[in-house]
Design an enzyme around this catalytic site. Structure first.
Site, PDB file in Angstrom:
ATOM      1  N   ASP A   1       0.854  -1.197   0.000  1.00 30.44           N
ATOM      2  CA  ASP A   1       0.000   0.000   0.000  1.00 30.44           C
ATOM      3  C   ASP A   1       0.886   1.242   0.000  1.00 30.44           C
ATOM      4  O   ASP A   1       1.684   1.424   0.915  1.00 30.44           O
ATOM      5  CB  ASP A   1      -0.885  -0.048   1.259  1.00 30.44           C
ATOM      6  CG  ASP A   1      -1.684   1.231   1.451  1.00 30.44           C
ATOM      7  OD1 ASP A   1      -1.895   1.947   0.447  1.00 30.44           O
ATOM      8  OD2 ASP A   1      -2.081   1.500   2.596  1.00 30.44           O
TER       9      ASP A   1
ATOM     10  N   ASP B   1      -4.857 -10.136 -15.786  1.00 29.03           N
ATOM     11  CA  ASP B   1      -5.978 -11.061 -15.623  1.00 29.03           C
ATOM     12  C   ASP B   1      -7.118 -10.586 -16.517  1.00 29.03           C
ATOM     13  O   ASP B   1      -7.402  -9.390 -16.584  1.00 29.03           O
ATOM     14  CB  ASP B   1      -6.451 -11.033 -14.159  1.00 29.03           C
ATOM     15  CG  ASP B   1      -6.839 -12.403 -13.652  1.00 29.03           C
ATOM     16  OD1 ASP B   1      -7.533 -13.122 -14.397  1.00 29.03           O
ATOM     17  OD2 ASP B   1      -6.474 -12.745 -12.517  1.00 29.03           O
TER      18      ASP B   1
ATOM     19  N   ASP C   1      -9.468 -15.804 -16.812  1.00 31.51           N
ATOM     20  CA  ASP C   1     -10.187 -16.319 -15.660  1.00 31.51           C
ATOM     21  C   ASP C   1     -11.308 -17.277 -16.082  1.00 31.51           C
ATOM     22  O   ASP C   1     -12.054 -16.994 -17.022  1.00 31.51           O
ATOM     23  CB  ASP C   1     -10.797 -15.114 -14.933  1.00 31.51           C
ATOM     24  CG  ASP C   1     -11.464 -15.486 -13.640  1.00 31.51           C
ATOM     25  OD1 ASP C   1     -10.775 -16.031 -12.776  1.00 31.51           O
ATOM     26  OD2 ASP C   1     -12.676 -15.214 -13.496  1.00 31.51           O
TER      27      ASP C   1
ATOM     28  N   GLU D   1      -7.330 -20.442 -17.045  1.00 29.43           N
ATOM     29  CA  GLU D   1      -7.588 -21.006 -15.722  1.00 29.43           C
ATOM     30  C   GLU D   1      -8.690 -22.025 -15.936  1.00 29.43           C
ATOM     31  O   GLU D   1      -9.803 -21.679 -16.336  1.00 29.43           O
ATOM     32  CB  GLU D   1      -8.063 -19.942 -14.736  1.00 29.43           C
ATOM     33  CG  GLU D   1      -8.174 -20.506 -13.328  1.00 29.43           C
ATOM     34  CD  GLU D   1      -9.391 -20.049 -12.546  1.00 29.43           C
ATOM     35  OE1 GLU D   1      -9.452 -20.328 -11.338  1.00 29.43           O
ATOM     36  OE2 GLU D   1     -10.297 -19.445 -13.133  1.00 29.43           O
TER      37      GLU D   1
ATOM     38  N   HIS E   1      -4.272 -17.235  -5.379  1.00 24.23           N
ATOM     39  CA  HIS E   1      -5.207 -16.518  -4.515  1.00 24.23           C
ATOM     40  C   HIS E   1      -6.479 -17.327  -4.238  1.00 24.23           C
ATOM     41  O   HIS E   1      -7.355 -16.845  -3.533  1.00 24.23           O
ATOM     42  CB  HIS E   1      -5.570 -15.197  -5.184  1.00 24.23           C
ATOM     43  CG  HIS E   1      -6.220 -15.427  -6.519  1.00 24.23           C
ATOM     44  ND1 HIS E   1      -5.531 -15.929  -7.605  1.00 24.23           N
ATOM     45  CD2 HIS E   1      -7.501 -15.296  -6.918  1.00 24.23           C
ATOM     46  CE1 HIS E   1      -6.373 -16.079  -8.611  1.00 24.23           C
ATOM     47  NE2 HIS E   1      -7.572 -15.711  -8.232  1.00 24.23           N
ATOM     48  N   ASP E   2      -6.608 -18.495  -4.837  1.00 26.06           N
ATOM     49  CA  ASP E   2      -7.794 -19.330  -4.603  1.00 26.06           C
ATOM     50  C   ASP E   2      -7.482 -20.552  -3.738  1.00 26.06           C
ATOM     51  O   ASP E   2      -8.357 -21.386  -3.508  1.00 26.06           O
ATOM     52  CB  ASP E   2      -8.374 -19.825  -5.931  1.00 26.06           C
ATOM     53  CG  ASP E   2      -8.955 -18.695  -6.757  1.00 26.06           C
ATOM     54  OD1 ASP E   2      -9.449 -17.713  -6.170  1.00 26.06           O
ATOM     55  OD2 ASP E   2      -8.901 -18.780  -7.996  1.00 26.06           O
TER      56      ASP E   2
END
Ligand code: GLC
Ligand code: CA
Length: 555
Positions: A21, A98, A199, A258, A331-332
């Site tokens: 951040d 993505d 995706d 994916e 991330h999944d």
């Protein structure tokens, strides 16, 4: 075999929201990534894959896009994006974006129009169904919990969403929709991105006769997988996309799919070199390894059937069948060292051993952010610490409407929640792990004081230093990527060993995938060889728990 930049590359996946951040709002952003590029370059990274950065109301952290051609406000402006890209290219690295084209956000202008009536230009962009009995068209349950159908008051019909209700599925049978998508892809190509990860691509076709699906024991909804996944037309769509959105001069742009529901052994359906579809595809081989979905406990890993069969299986796949990413987590999933290794006593050894397997095989390694320092699943998250939309929806389905206890639900989250791998990057032992000055959008893993980049960068014996050495070695020796592969002592249930060789070199990789001390097989002991890299200080015939070694064989 043809070489391409993306076959030689070591890729790093960044979950943008959790990486760095730069402006103190507790959310990772593009400027934050710019600020860390020198770190990634130092690590040896060639390409960066970013989770979605387009405008989004963020019900599913960017996987619900409301404007394909703008950057999410929280992440920066288009200008920041262009600076990021040029800073990446300046360092001789590439950017993979993505592409979320199975669905949009329910706030996308297409959906807003589509809802309005049955006869506007966008009416047919989504999958609408009317029913007369006040019930959804069928019993399908969505991936994220609850029915896969939501009733829309305005249109007076149900729309299909295989993920959350805020993610209506696009109707790929509609040619105008497809043309709009190809235009959008061309827009990003014109901005000189180097590749796309597409995706949920294997869901583009649905069985629109919408039959009811089998309800498995203990479930409320029907399991729709066979009606929404890997159907034949998906291949036609991919081929068309390839031809219409890309032209000859863009053949260097990498296309990665994916594809849930496939393993390495049938990835060729999407990637075979004579099929003109994808360059590689993310299979789901390691997602549920070591997880008992009945007791919600970690289980022992069967080395031969779940690791060797899959890893060596891919290594022995004929090259015509395509190219594969080498990855364990994203991330999944949950964190690599927690799922595939031991995140307590043997965290260092198992994380480095896994790194060694990943970086000594044929394919393109994708390192998920934080794996290079051995980040692990948070062990103390409470229900309120979770952020994933699927947690909320599943809670409703399993605890509120179902018969699960909250304790059982939390036990399940500790083992499989996607939030396990989405905690802020641990940069230092400063407040909020150096990720932000303010409270992050998701809680920092409480082990950040001991597990962080600053500490490991100083330590030549850290997981991070080991990754850096390994990446350098892989890049110096083509053999480790393109060379032939041969298992040795395959029947061994604790050790995983193999040769990689080409005309110039032969390497012998030996790993101990267990907590015990195990002797190397005689046939390995007698090989004339020189140790190049190991994750233990002293090395002998006995392999220590999770030990990993690379030898160069003397000719
Ligand atoms: C893919 C993404 C996942 C997302 C889903 C819906 O599986 O990787 O994070 O929730 O698609 O877009
Ligand atoms: Ca920010």
């Amino acid at each position: 075999m043809d070489k391409n930049w993306w076959k030689d590359a070591v890729v790093y996946q960044i979950y943008v929201r959790s990486f760095k951040d730069s402006n103190g709002d507790g959310i990772g952003d593009l400027q934050g990534i710019i600020d860390t590029l020198d770190y990634l370059k130092w690590l040896g990274i060639d390409a960066i894959y970013l989770n979605p950065i387009n405008q989004s109301p963020n019900h599913d952290n960017g996987y619900d896009i409301s404007n394909f051609r703008e950057i999410m406000d929280e992440y920066g402006t288009f200008d920041t994006f262009e600076r990021l890209l040029s800073e990446i290219h300046k360092r001789d690295m590439k950017l993979i974006m993505d592409l979320v084209i199975n669905h949009t956000s329910n706030e996308h202008p297409w959906f807003i129009e589509s809802r309005k009536s049955e006869d506007n230009a966008y009416s047919d962009y989504y999958l609408w169904e009317k029913t007369t009995d006040g019930q959804p068209p069928n019993n399908w349950g969505s991936f994220f919990g609850g029915s896969a159908w939501t009733y829309d008051e305005k249109r007076e019909a149900y729309y299909l969403h295989i993920f959350a209700k805020e993610q209506p599925d696009l109707n790929w049978e509609n040619e105008t929709l497809r043309e709009d998508i190809y235009d959008m892809i061309k827009f990003w190509i014109s901005h000189k991105v180097d590749g796309f990860r597409i995706d949920a691509i294997n869901h583009l076709q649905k069985d629109t006769s919408y039959p009811d699906a089998e309800v498995k024991p203990g479930e409320t909804y029907g399991d729709f997988l066979k009606y929404v996944q890997n159907l034949p037309k998906v291949h036609e769509y991919i081929k068309e996309l390839r031809v219409k959105a890309f032209n000859q001069s863009e053949k260097d742009i990498v296309l990665i799919g994916e594809t849930g529901g496939i393993g390495h052994h049938n990835a060729y359906l999407y990637t075979a070199t004579d099929r003109d579809e994808l360059d590689m595809t993310f299979h789901f081989d390691y997602h549920s390894v070591g997880i008992d979905t009945y007791t919600w406990q970690k289980t022992d890993i069967d080395l031969i059937n779940t690791i060797k069969a899959k890893m060596s299986g891919w290594q022995n796949t004929p090259k015509i069948n395509g190219w594969c990413p080498l990855f364990y987590s994203n991330h999944d999933t949950t964190r690599t060292v927690s799922r595939l290794g031991d995140d307590s006593k043997y965290r260092y050894a198992s994380a480095t051993m896994l790194a060694l397997l990943q970086l000594t095989q044929r394919g393109t390694p994708f390192i998920y952010y934080g794996d290079e320092i051995g980040m692990s699943n948070p062990k103390d998250f409470l229900l309120e610490d979770y952020r994933d939309i699927s947690v909320k929806n599943k809670y409703q389905e399993k605890v509120v409407e179902g018969n699960w206890s909250e304790a059982k639900f939390i036990q399940r989250l500790h083992l499989i929640s996607r939030d396990n791998s989405r905690t802020p990057m641990q940069w230092s032992d400063d407040i909020y792990a150096g990720f932000s000055q303010e409270e992050p959008w998701i809680r920092v893993n409480s082990n950040y004081k001991t597990i962080n980049v600053a500490k490991q960068k100083k330590d030549p014996h850290s997981i991070l230093s080991f990754y850096q050495k390994l990446i350098a070695l892989r890049k110096a020796k083509d053999t480790l990527n393109y060379g032939s592969f041969k298992d040795v002592d395959y029947a061994n249930e604790k050790l995983y060993c193999y040769y990689r060789s080409d005309n110039e070199n032969t390497f012998l990789i030996c790993t101990n995938y267990s907590k015990e001390k195990v002797p190397l097989a005689r046939e390995i002991q007698s090989v004339d060889k020189e140790l190049i890299l190991s994750n233990y200080e002293t090395v002998n015939e006995l392999m220590q728990p999770y030990e990993g070694r690379i030898y160069q064989v003397k000719s």
